[in-house]
Design a protein around this motif. Structure first.
Motif, PDB file in Angstrom:
ATOM      1  N   PRO A  48      -1.130  -2.637  -0.419  1.00  0.00           N
ATOM      2  CA  PRO A  48      -0.363  -2.441   0.811  1.00  0.00           C
ATOM      3  C   PRO A  48       1.113  -2.182   0.508  1.00  0.00           C
ATOM      4  CG  PRO A  48      -0.669  -4.763   0.441  1.00  0.00           C
ATOM      5  CD  PRO A  48      -1.432  -4.057  -0.641  1.00  0.00           C
ATOM      6  N   LYS A  49       1.869  -1.774   1.515  1.00  0.00           N
ATOM      7  CA  LYS A  49       3.291  -1.477   1.376  1.00  0.00           C
ATOM      8  C   LYS A  49       4.053  -2.758   1.047  1.00  0.00           C
ATOM      9  CE  LYS A  49       6.174   2.085   2.183  1.00  0.00           C
ATOM     10  NZ  LYS A  49       5.991   3.436   1.645  1.00  0.00           N
ATOM     11  N   GLY A  50       4.878  -2.698   0.024  1.00  0.00           N
ATOM     12  CA  GLY A  50       5.663  -3.881  -0.329  1.00  0.00           C
ATOM     13  C   GLY A  50       6.604  -3.593  -1.476  1.00  0.00           C
ATOM     14  N   SER A  71       9.733 -11.076  -3.060  1.00  0.00           N
ATOM     15  CA  SER A  71       8.978  -9.915  -2.618  1.00  0.00           C
ATOM     16  C   SER A  71       8.900  -9.847  -1.103  1.00  0.00           C
ATOM     17  CB  SER A  71       7.555  -9.951  -3.200  1.00  0.00           C
ATOM     18  OG  SER A  71       6.841 -11.064  -2.682  1.00  0.00           O
ATOM     19  N   GLY A  72       8.611  -8.648  -0.619  1.00  0.00           N
ATOM     20  CA  GLY A  72       8.339  -8.435   0.798  1.00  0.00           C
ATOM     21  C   GLY A  72       7.097  -7.568   0.927  1.00  0.00           C
ATOM     22  N   PHE A  73       6.024  -8.146   1.436  1.00  0.00           N
ATOM     23  CA  PHE A  73       4.794  -7.400   1.685  1.00  0.00           C
ATOM     24  C   PHE A  73       4.571  -7.377   3.190  1.00  0.00           C
ATOM     25  CE2 PHE A  73       4.361  -8.239  -2.783  1.00  0.00           C
ATOM     26  CZ  PHE A  73       3.685  -7.114  -3.263  1.00  0.00           C
ATOM     27  N   GLU A 105       9.141 -19.849  -1.951  1.00  0.00           N
ATOM     28  CA  GLU A 105       8.320 -18.886  -1.210  1.00  0.00           C
ATOM     29  C   GLU A 105       9.176 -17.845  -0.475  1.00  0.00           C
ATOM     30  OE1 GLU A 105       5.352 -20.899   1.181  1.00  0.00           O
ATOM     31  OE2 GLU A 105       5.143 -22.485  -0.325  1.00  0.00           O
ATOM     32  N   GLY A 106      10.303 -17.501  -1.074  1.00  0.00           N
ATOM     33  CA  GLY A 106      11.191 -16.510  -0.474  1.00  0.00           C
ATOM     34  C   GLY A 106      12.188 -17.082   0.515  1.00  0.00           C
TER      35      GLY A 106
END
Length: 317
Positions: A48-50, A71-73, A105-106
């Motif tokens: 998927p986009k991330g 990260s960003g998914f 966790e971001g």
């Protein structure tokens, strides 16, 4: 022995930290060449986009060096988990011994980004903020507004998102004395506000130059790769002041990078945030100026917040 600190503990500790001041000190150190911050490591995903960013470095004569993976998914919502993920690693700067793993966790990346947005508004927002515009409805959009509300007394908020239901859910995070209006278009946001924050992963401009009112300040947060863009490049051309959190990073990512590529501005017209904080002549001089601060995210922010969390944790032991 390496200390592992979980998200619950980190969340509790952050409440006792003045993150905005920590960001201010970090940006000053960065612009004063008191840091070692290599170029960003980056992984871009399609299915998927991330994206995942590896940011790392140290402040000279400080106790630690820090490595952050965040990260960003963007399809994570379908799985019922946050789009932001990651962790931070804290090492002894003199020996290389790993001192701490922050399993955030971001969360810390989200917090330090929101605090940088508040810092940008502190120095560049007009004195009279008549309306705050938020482009986006995710975690970062909510945090940006939470931190902005600590900087300004303005209670008139206009929010736009691609999904109206998400915008309505966003509004429920705030008390009734905050007047949140759901905008149907980004143009509507621009018409009613003079302090705007953009927080999306858009790859095509969402705000147009002709819609921006005189005196508006824009903090652009979402465009942190070379592919992303939230602002029409002509907005930066129209702006009296254009600020980068990092001049080196603005050469390869963010709104400034795209505006230079589009021949809207030249690199020599851009100033760095840490320098602007220290020099009043580089700040807004009247409420008719359009100003833009482009936040691509700098490792010194991660160094500052990770160090603050670890030191605060040690004080409780």
């Amino acid at each position: 022995m390496t200390t592992v600190i979980n998200l619950e503990t980190i969340t509790s500790i952050v409440k006792d930290i003045d993150v905005v001041t920590a960001m201010e000190q970090g940006f000053i150190a960065y612009s004063n060449n008191q840091t070692v911050v290599p170029p960003v490591g980056e992984l871009l995903f399609e299915k998927p986009k991330g994206d995942a960013h590896i940011k790392y470095g140290y402040i000279k004569d400080n106790a630690y060096y820090v490595i952050k993976i965040a990260s960003g998914f963007y399809e994570n919502a379908k799985l019922g988990i946050p789009s932001s993920q990651g962790l931070m690693l804290v090492f002894d700067q003199k020996t290389g011994v790993p001192k701490c793993v922050l399993l955030d966790e971001g969360f810390l990346t989200d917090i330090r980004t929101a605090a940088a947005g508040a810092l940008a508004a502190k120095y560049f927002a007009p004195k009279n903020v008549k309306g705050i515009g938020i482009i986006g409805t995710g975690i970062q959009a909510r945090l940006q507004l939470e931190y902005l509300l600590q900087q300004t007394s303005c209670k008139e908020i206009w929010v736009w998102g691609r999904n109206t239901e998400n915008a309505k859910a966003f509004a429920k995070n705030f008390s009734n004395d905050i007047h949140i209006h759901i905008a149907q278009t980004t143009q509507e946001v621009a018409q009613h506000t003079n302090l705007i924050v953009t927080t999306t992963p858009a790859e095509a401009p969402l705000l147009k130059a002709e819609d921006i009112q005189p005196g508006t300040h824009i903090t652009a947060v979402g465009s942190d790769t070379h592919l992303k863009q939230e602002l029409d490049s002509l907005i930066l051309k129209k702006a009296a002041i254009v600020v980068a959190d990092s001049l080196p990073q603005s050469k390869s990512r963010g709104e400034i990078f795209r505006a230079v590529q589009n021949d809207a501005i030249t690199e020599d017209t851009v100033i760095e945030l840490g320098n602007a904080i220290q020099n009043k002549a580089l700040q807004r001089t009247n409420d008719e100026q359009i100003t833009v601060v482009d936040l691509t995210g700098v490792a010194v922010q991660d160094i500052m917040i990770a160090t603050a969390v670890y030191n605060t944790y040690l004080q409780t032991k």
